[in-house]
Structures are given as C-alpha cells and as structure tokens.
Design a protein around this motif. Structure first.
Motif, short mmCIF file in Angstrom:
data_model
loop_
_atom_site.label_atom_id
_atom_site.label_comp_id
_atom_site.label_asym_id
_atom_site.label_seq_id
_atom_site.Cartn_x
_atom_site.Cartn_y
_atom_site.Cartn_z
N GLU A 149 65.10 -8.28 44.46
CA GLU A 149 66.19 -9.13 43.98
C GLU A 149 66.68 -10.02 45.12
N TYR A 150 66.69 -11.34 44.88
CA TYR A 150 67.11 -12.27 45.91
C TYR A 150 68.54 -12.00 46.38
N GLN A 151 69.43 -11.61 45.46
CA GLN A 151 70.82 -11.35 45.82
C GLN A 151 70.92 -10.23 46.86
N ASP A 152 70.01 -9.27 46.80
CA ASP A 152 69.99 -8.20 47.80
C ASP A 152 69.65 -8.76 49.18
N PHE A 153 68.79 -9.77 49.22
CA PHE A 153 68.46 -10.41 50.50
C PHE A 153 69.69 -11.08 51.08
N ILE A 154 70.43 -11.79 50.25
CA ILE A 154 71.62 -12.50 50.73
C ILE A 154 72.59 -11.53 51.40
N GLN A 155 72.68 -10.31 50.89
CA GLN A 155 73.58 -9.31 51.47
C GLN A 155 73.18 -8.95 52.90
N GLN A 156 71.92 -9.15 53.27
CA GLN A 156 71.45 -8.84 54.62
C GLN A 156 71.98 -9.85 55.65
N CYS A 157 72.34 -11.03 55.18
CA CYS A 157 72.70 -12.14 56.06
C CYS A 157 74.19 -12.10 56.39
N THR A 158 74.52 -11.39 57.43
CA THR A 158 75.91 -11.25 57.85
C THR A 158 76.18 -12.16 59.06
N ASP A 159 77.46 -12.36 59.36
CA ASP A 159 77.85 -13.31 60.40
C ASP A 159 77.45 -12.90 61.81
N ASP A 160 77.12 -11.62 62.02
CA ASP A 160 76.87 -11.16 63.38
C ASP A 160 75.39 -10.94 63.70
N ILE A 161 74.48 -11.36 62.82
CA ILE A 161 73.05 -11.13 63.10
C ILE A 161 72.24 -12.41 62.96
N ARG A 162 71.04 -12.32 63.48
CA ARG A 162 70.03 -13.36 63.26
C ARG A 162 68.80 -12.65 62.75
N LEU A 163 68.15 -13.24 61.78
CA LEU A 163 66.93 -12.64 61.25
C LEU A 163 66.06 -13.73 60.65
N PHE A 164 64.83 -13.36 60.37
CA PHE A 164 63.88 -14.24 59.71
C PHE A 164 63.55 -13.60 58.38
N ALA A 165 63.27 -14.40 57.37
CA ALA A 165 62.92 -13.85 56.06
C ALA A 165 61.79 -14.65 55.46
N PHE A 166 60.93 -13.95 54.74
CA PHE A 166 59.86 -14.58 53.98
C PHE A 166 60.14 -14.24 52.53
N ASN B 62 78.71 -15.75 64.09
CA ASN B 62 79.20 -15.07 65.28
C ASN B 62 78.11 -14.76 66.30
N VAL B 63 76.91 -15.29 66.10
CA VAL B 63 75.81 -15.07 67.04
C VAL B 63 76.05 -15.94 68.28
N SER B 64 75.84 -15.37 69.46
CA SER B 64 76.11 -16.09 70.70
C SER B 64 75.17 -17.29 70.89
N GLY B 65 75.61 -18.21 71.72
CA GLY B 65 74.82 -19.41 72.00
C GLY B 65 73.45 -19.10 72.56
N LEU B 66 73.37 -18.13 73.46
CA LEU B 66 72.08 -17.76 74.06
C LEU B 66 71.14 -17.20 72.99
N GLN B 67 71.66 -16.33 72.13
CA GLN B 67 70.82 -15.77 71.07
C GLN B 67 70.39 -16.84 70.09
N ARG B 68 71.27 -17.78 69.80
CA ARG B 68 70.91 -18.89 68.92
C ARG B 68 69.73 -19.67 69.50
N ALA B 69 69.81 -19.95 70.77
CA ALA B 69 68.75 -20.72 71.43
C ALA B 69 67.43 -19.95 71.43
N LYS B 70 67.49 -18.66 71.69
CA LYS B 70 66.27 -17.84 71.71
C LYS B 70 65.62 -17.73 70.33
#
Length: 142
Positions: free
Chosen positions: A44-61, A85-93
């Motif tokens: 379910e796509y809605q379940d994927f959206i729940q994974q996307c929180t303000d404090d993480i970075r992730l990739f999804a297929f 809320n992801v830091s500038g350094l993590q955003r760049a990486k």
C-alpha cells in the motif's frame, strides 16, 4: 566514513517490486550506520508515506499502475526523501549516496527528490509519471 551499499540485499528488494506477480509495490533503502540497506516494504502506497518522517533520509523504489483507456502498464519511480530536520551535511551526502542506489535501481521512468510531504501524494506522482510516459489516449472515446 564513506557510504557503502549492500548490493545483494538491495537487489533482491528491487526485484521484488519489479515482479508483476508480487504484491510488494514499494521498498525503501535506508541508512544503517554508513551502509545503505533495504528498509521497509509493502503493498500500500500510503504505508510508504508513513515511512517519510521529518528526521530521516531514505530512497524508495515504487511501482505504480498507469496508462489510459487503451493500455495499463507498470511505471517505476525512484524517490529520494529528505526530511525537513535532516542536517545540511547529510542532505549534501544524500546526493552522492544516490549514485550507489542507482547501481542497483537502474530502471525507472522518473526520479523525484522530495522533502515536502504534499509532493508524496500518489496523484501527484502518478501525474508526473503519466507526463513522462508519452502518448495519452484518455481524451479519445471508444
């Protein structure tokens, strides 16, 4: 420390989404320390959206069914989520780390980099995939 990717495990998850016989339509790739590994997956796509929180970075297929009255087909999207809320350094990486993910995730119709949850809406992603898909016969009558 340089980021690595667990290619075998990530490839297995990627192939699960690509398999039309599989109920799994999305998989995330997340950070485990400095290694990118498969994360959650679901039907379910809605379940994927729940994974996307303000404090993480992730990739999804993600697999979407698109098309028009003449044909339906699977289209794939590579989504990079970077929470507010992801830091500038993590955003760049994240940008350079995406090249590792692309060594595994090689076939997709469109790529998205998203940090606003509104852009994760299924209708928005599907409309972008439709634009990338070429001919549209929706306006024709049968």
């Amino acid at each position: 420390m340089a980021t690595k990717i667990d290619k075998e495990a990530c490839r297995e998850a990627y192939n699960l989404v690509r398999d039309d016989g599989s109920a799994v339509i999305w998989v995330t790739f997340k950070y485990d320390g400095s290694t990118i590994v498969p994360g959650e997956q679901g039907a379910e796509y809605q379940d994927f959206i729940q994974q996307c929180t303000d404090d993480i970075r992730l990739f999804a297929f993600v697999r979407f069914t698109t098309g028009d009255a003449m044909s339906k087909r699977s289209k794939f999207a590579l989504i990079t989520w970077i929470g507010e809320n992801v830091s500038g350094l993590q955003r760049a990486k994240t940008g350079t780390d995406k090249t590792l993910v692309k060594e595994v995730v090689q076939n997709f119709a469109k790529e998205f980099v998203i940090s606003d949850r509104k852009e994760l809406e299924e209708d928005f992603i599907k409309s972008e995939l439709k634009k990338a898909g070429g001919a549209n016969y929706d306006a024709q009558t049968e």
